[in-house]
Design a protein around this motif. Structure first.
Motif, short mmCIF file in Angstrom:
data_model
loop_
_atom_site.label_atom_id
_atom_site.label_comp_id
_atom_site.label_asym_id
_atom_site.label_seq_id
_atom_site.Cartn_x
_atom_site.Cartn_y
_atom_site.Cartn_z
N SER A 63 13.01 11.84 63.40
CA SER A 63 12.51 12.48 62.17
C SER A 63 11.20 11.81 61.82
O SER A 63 11.16 10.58 61.67
CB SER A 63 13.47 12.32 61.01
N SER A 121 7.78 11.92 59.23
CA SER A 121 7.27 12.52 58.00
C SER A 121 5.99 11.85 57.54
O SER A 121 5.79 10.65 57.71
CB SER A 121 8.32 12.46 56.88
N GLN A 133 3.74 12.06 53.94
CA GLN A 133 3.76 12.58 52.57
C GLN A 133 2.69 13.67 52.42
O GLN A 133 1.53 13.46 52.77
CB GLN A 133 3.48 11.42 51.62
N ASN A 135 4.77 19.01 56.07
CA ASN A 135 6.12 19.33 56.49
C ASN A 135 6.59 18.34 57.56
O ASN A 135 5.86 18.04 58.50
CB ASN A 135 6.18 20.76 57.06
N PRO A 136 7.82 17.82 57.41
CA PRO A 136 8.32 16.82 58.37
C PRO A 136 8.71 17.45 59.70
O PRO A 136 9.02 18.64 59.78
CB PRO A 136 9.55 16.24 57.67
#
Ligand code: MN
Length: 227
Positions: A213, A215, A217, A220-221
């Motif tokens: 995962s 990401s 800020q 979209n991750p």
């Protein structure tokens, strides 16, 4: 114009968030753009001139699966921000550089670290470690019109729910406008070029079955499974 003598390869594209396709022309990747990562790779954290390598345009893949590549036993993740250009040029001033950006996306600079390390040790090129099939998982590009320009924001990569990489876009040694300017002094940049902006410290290996995962800020991750 005379006819192609073989079937013409398709123009490679990456989807755009909200619809449409972004045609990819070239992919430039900066090395060691976060001081802590530079140190972990045996480098000098000082602001030496940046260096770049390239991936192939069709290495960028919007997929939720990463196919573990052949000829390696040490594939590493590197979370990066992709900067997609809508226009190019040479000798682009820093003050105008961001005018060339179409959008941004979370991406991964997947690396056959063992092959890269062997190449480095012999002073050879890095493509074998960096520019392989599916080596650039990427999210749909988010236009500047939607997300603005990103110069700060938390960067985090997790494997199977465990945090491995943390940083902030504001820790980049060479900022996005500076990378555009620098590249434009050595190459003619063009619409469709993508710049991968380097990774924070904490890189490491994955194995089949791992779930990554990633990401940043404001974007979209990316979630992807190693198969
Ligand atoms: Mn990288």
């Amino acid at each position: 114009m005379s006819e192609f003598v073989i079937a013409a390869p398709k123009i490679h594209t990456v989807p755009v968030s909200g619809g449409g396709e972004f045609p990819v022309r070239r992919v430039y990747c900066i090395g060691r753009n976060y001081a802590a990562h530079s140190i972990e790779m045996g480098g000098d954290p000082d602001r030496d001139p940046p260096f770049f390598f390239q991936k192939n345009p069709n290495n960028l893949c919007a997929s939720d699966q990463f196919i573990y590549p052949p000829k390696t036993g040490d594939v590493h993740y590197e979370i990066e921000m992709a900067v997609a250009l809508k226009k190019g040029g040479i000798n682009i001033p820093v003050s105008r550089a961001l005018d060339h950006v179409y959008g941004y996306a979370v991406c991964l600079d997947m690396t056959r670290r063992d092959l890269q390390g062997a190449a480095k040790a012999k002073g050879r090129p890095w493509e074998i470690g960096k520019a392989f099939e599916n080596s650039g998982p990427i999210m749909p590009i988010q236009p500047v019109a939607d997300v603005g320009h990103l110069d700060h924001g938390r960067v985090e990569l997790m494997v199977n729910g465990e945090t491995k990489q943390v940083g902030d876009l504001n820790q980049m040694i060479w900022k996005v406008p500076e990378m555009i300017t620098y590249l434009s002094e050595y190459f003619e940049l063009g619409a469709g070029d993508v710049i991968m902006s380097g990774t924070p410290s904490g890189v490491g290996p994955v194995v089949r079955g791992d779930e990554i995962s990633a990401s940043i800020q404001g974007l979209n991750p990316l979630k992807i499974k190693v198969i």
